[in-house]
Design an enzyme around this catalytic site. Sequence first.
Site, mmCIF file in Angstrom:
data_model
loop_
_atom_site.group_PDB
_atom_site.id
_atom_site.type_symbol
_atom_site.label_atom_id
_atom_site.label_comp_id
_atom_site.label_asym_id
_atom_site.label_seq_id
_atom_site.Cartn_x
_atom_site.Cartn_y
_atom_site.Cartn_z
ATOM 1 N N ASP A 247 -17.834 -5.848 -5.246
ATOM 2 C CA ASP A 247 -16.809 -5.189 -6.053
ATOM 3 C C ASP A 247 -17.485 -4.479 -7.226
ATOM 4 O O ASP A 247 -18.066 -5.132 -8.111
ATOM 5 C CB ASP A 247 -15.810 -6.241 -6.559
ATOM 6 C CG ASP A 247 -14.899 -5.693 -7.659
ATOM 7 O OD1 ASP A 247 -14.409 -6.494 -8.481
ATOM 8 O OD2 ASP A 247 -14.700 -4.461 -7.703
ATOM 9 N N ASP B 284 -12.063 -5.199 -9.895
ATOM 10 C CA ASP B 284 -10.661 -5.534 -9.583
ATOM 11 C C ASP B 284 -10.583 -6.730 -8.633
ATOM 12 O O ASP B 284 -9.514 -7.052 -8.115
ATOM 13 C CB ASP B 284 -9.941 -4.312 -8.998
ATOM 14 C CG ASP B 284 -10.535 -3.878 -7.657
ATOM 15 O OD1 ASP B 284 -9.991 -2.942 -7.036
ATOM 16 O OD2 ASP B 284 -11.561 -4.486 -7.219
ATOM 17 N N ASP C 89 -15.573 -2.724 -2.615
ATOM 18 C CA ASP C 89 -15.269 -1.293 -2.497
ATOM 19 C C ASP C 89 -16.512 -0.529 -2.031
ATOM 20 O O ASP C 89 -17.606 -1.088 -1.904
ATOM 21 C CB ASP C 89 -14.772 -0.747 -3.839
ATOM 22 C CG ASP C 89 -15.649 -1.187 -5.008
ATOM 23 O OD1 ASP C 89 -15.131 -1.789 -5.961
ATOM 24 O OD2 ASP C 89 -16.889 -0.985 -4.918
ATOM 25 N N ASP D 254 -14.040 1.705 11.987
ATOM 26 C CA ASP D 254 -13.099 0.906 12.773
ATOM 27 C C ASP D 254 -11.862 1.779 13.019
ATOM 28 O O ASP D 254 -11.231 2.233 12.044
ATOM 29 C CB ASP D 254 -12.694 -0.337 11.960
ATOM 30 C CG ASP D 254 -12.391 -1.530 12.839
ATOM 31 O OD1 ASP D 254 -12.817 -2.660 12.478
ATOM 32 O OD2 ASP D 254 -11.753 -1.336 13.891
ATOM 33 N N ASP E 288 -10.364 -0.850 17.764
ATOM 34 C CA ASP E 288 -9.622 -2.093 17.554
ATOM 35 C C ASP E 288 -8.556 -2.299 18.629
ATOM 36 O O ASP E 288 -7.763 -1.396 18.903
ATOM 37 C CB ASP E 288 -8.929 -2.013 16.182
ATOM 38 C CG ASP E 288 -8.174 -3.271 15.852
ATOM 39 O OD1 ASP E 288 -8.820 -4.296 15.642
ATOM 40 O OD2 ASP E 288 -6.927 -3.227 15.850
ATOM 41 N N GLU F 139 -13.014 -3.245 21.403
ATOM 42 C CA GLU F 139 -12.683 -4.675 21.290
ATOM 43 C C GLU F 139 -11.919 -5.041 22.549
ATOM 44 O O GLU F 139 -10.862 -4.476 22.825
ATOM 45 C CB GLU F 139 -11.850 -4.954 20.049
ATOM 46 C CG GLU F 139 -11.611 -6.449 19.882
ATOM 47 C CD GLU F 139 -10.620 -6.784 18.808
ATOM 48 O OE1 GLU F 139 -9.734 -5.968 18.527
ATOM 49 O OE2 GLU F 139 -10.719 -7.891 18.240
ATOM 50 N N HIS G 121 -15.210 -10.704 11.380
ATOM 51 C CA HIS G 121 -14.132 -10.965 10.421
ATOM 52 C C HIS G 121 -12.974 -11.744 11.031
ATOM 53 O O HIS G 121 -12.065 -12.174 10.313
ATOM 54 C CB HIS G 121 -13.623 -9.623 9.879
ATOM 55 C CG HIS G 121 -12.992 -8.818 10.949
ATOM 56 N ND1 HIS G 121 -13.688 -8.298 12.023
ATOM 57 C CD2 HIS G 121 -11.705 -8.482 11.156
ATOM 58 C CE1 HIS G 121 -12.855 -7.667 12.820
ATOM 59 N NE2 HIS G 121 -11.653 -7.765 12.332
ATOM 60 N N ASP G 122 -13.006 -11.893 12.378
ATOM 61 C CA ASP G 122 -11.968 -12.684 13.052
ATOM 62 C C ASP G 122 -12.460 -14.076 13.410
ATOM 63 O O ASP G 122 -11.720 -14.849 14.042
ATOM 64 C CB ASP G 122 -11.541 -11.999 14.362
ATOM 65 C CG ASP G 122 -10.759 -10.738 14.116
ATOM 66 O OD1 ASP G 122 -10.762 -9.864 14.999
ATOM 67 O OD2 ASP G 122 -10.148 -10.606 13.020
#
Length: 591
Positions: free
Chosen positions: A43, A47, A51, A120, A222, A281, A356-357
């Site tokens: 970051d 925030d 990013d 993605d 995806d 995917e 990330h899954d």
Amino acid sequence: MEETSASPPAPSLSGTGQREAETRHAWWKDAIVYQIYPRSFRDSDGDGVGDLRGIIEKLDYLKSLGIDVVWLNPIYPSPNDDNGYDVRDYEAISEEFGTMADFDELLAGLHARGIRLVLDLVANHSSDEHPWFVSSRQSRDSPYRDYYHWWPAEQGPPPERWSWFDVEANAWAYEAATDAWYLHYFSRKQPDLNWGNPAVRQAMYRIMRGWLDKGVDGFRLDAVTLISKDPRWPRVEAAELAARYAGSWPRFYSEGPDLHAYLQEMYQEVLARYDAMAVGEATGIPLERALSFVDQERGELDMLIHFEGVDLGMSPLGRRRLDPSGWTLPQFKRVYSAWSDAFARAGWGAIYLGNHDQPRMVSRWGDDSPEHRTASATLLHTFLLTMRATPFIYAGDEIGMTNIRFRAIEEYRDIETLNWYRHLREAGEDPEPFLEDWRTTARDNGRTPFQWDAGAHAGFTSATPWIGVHPDHRTINVAAQEADADSVLQYFRRLVRLRRTHPVLVHGDYVLLAPEHPHIYAYLRVLGPTRVLVLLNFSSTAHTFALPAGIEPEEVLLVNRDRLSRDGTSVHLSPWQALICTVNAGGANPG
Ligand code: TEU
């Protein structure tokens, strides 16, 4: 759907015995892909959310890893119902991640370092806040009505389908405004796009061309195997619905009649015109269907991200409920050997254990105890970078980040976790067994902030992070491992260099040894006279491997701990020891 007339490009034989489409380089076969979940990487503006400028700050770190490609999870404007997988605008950058100028700077910075960028593409569904859907839901006469799947109420109840995120509910949501139901395989805020509508397909192709014209090097597509829906809407029996993953759900989700036609059209209209990589995917795709997507003669995709490996040890009844019988190494070896063998003469594979899954791979497949974490993490990387496939490495796994194992539901952020929990509570069930399972399996485990140093919030942010930082960042972080020659990070870099300098590890044939050994995964990689042996002790205890006749270790290329220990034909492997060595050239290959 009209069949595309153009036939795929003629294949040609190359030195590796691969059939490679003449019009397409295969740079992605030699590449190592590094996946960044932007929300959790760095970051820069305080925030609490990662990013693009945070990634720009770390470009030299990415270069130091030796990776070739960065895959970014979605960076487009999104209400974040599913953390960016609900796209409001496919052609812009989410304000929380930065600006298009930031994106251009990031792309240029990666390319200047010889690193490609893959985005993605969430093509199966959009956000319900996308202008297309905002219009579509307002009126049956909307010009965008047929961009989505609507079921008019007068046709009676829509065909039962289950949704991944509206747990145990119908994947059709009713809207009074037009007295109709719309389809959402994922959350209600992720309406499925109607790929049967040529306008949708052409819109997606234009979006893809726009990013490729900016210099992007490809896409991770995806849930792409879900895009074709059977217009006859075959009914699913209630028992099959209840069976969820145990049932025959793929035939209602990922076997749509036009799936290959759409992918071939996408290839002809977009991908074939760029030196781009396309990895799909492969939700619901079994091994026997793999080549129908990635045989280059078909002109569809380059690689598939399958689930057969990462789903081992999961109960089929709930995506993430652990199977009491767990998984065995022979099962693991059978799966990854079969997927490797499938691409021995055509197509190509992608291999991963984390993303990330998924939970953190060292917690799910290794041993994240202080005693064994480093060895098991480096063993898993050794597996990924010595198999015959393009490795996908998830940011944080190169330092052996572990599952955070949140205690309370309030710490979770993922819609899948929160919806399951709410569903179980509403059904009056005790959520504790669920929470216990999900401490091992929840997607949130893989989404905690990247651990840069031992300081506040692991150096990820100066603010309160959007999701909890793992307390073990005090010892597991990049800064500490830069100073430790025996760290996961330093081993990972050595392993990348080894793969880079040994084509046998990329293109060599794969020969599994001792398939039934309960603890050791052993295989040969063979290219011409060159033979390399990989020995992996997937266990927290020491074990012995009996060398097959004709296999004589010669030079140790890399070992993650201790040294090669053998007497005669027995090799003694310490817990989680990984060893790569050349063996006598030209010998007969057992197995
Ligand atoms: O995942 C689609 C998918 O195949 C799901 O099975 C996925 O594994 C998910 O974890 C549900 O258990 C893709 C993305 O990778 C995922 O992050 C998104 O949530 C999903 O699509 C919807 O876009």
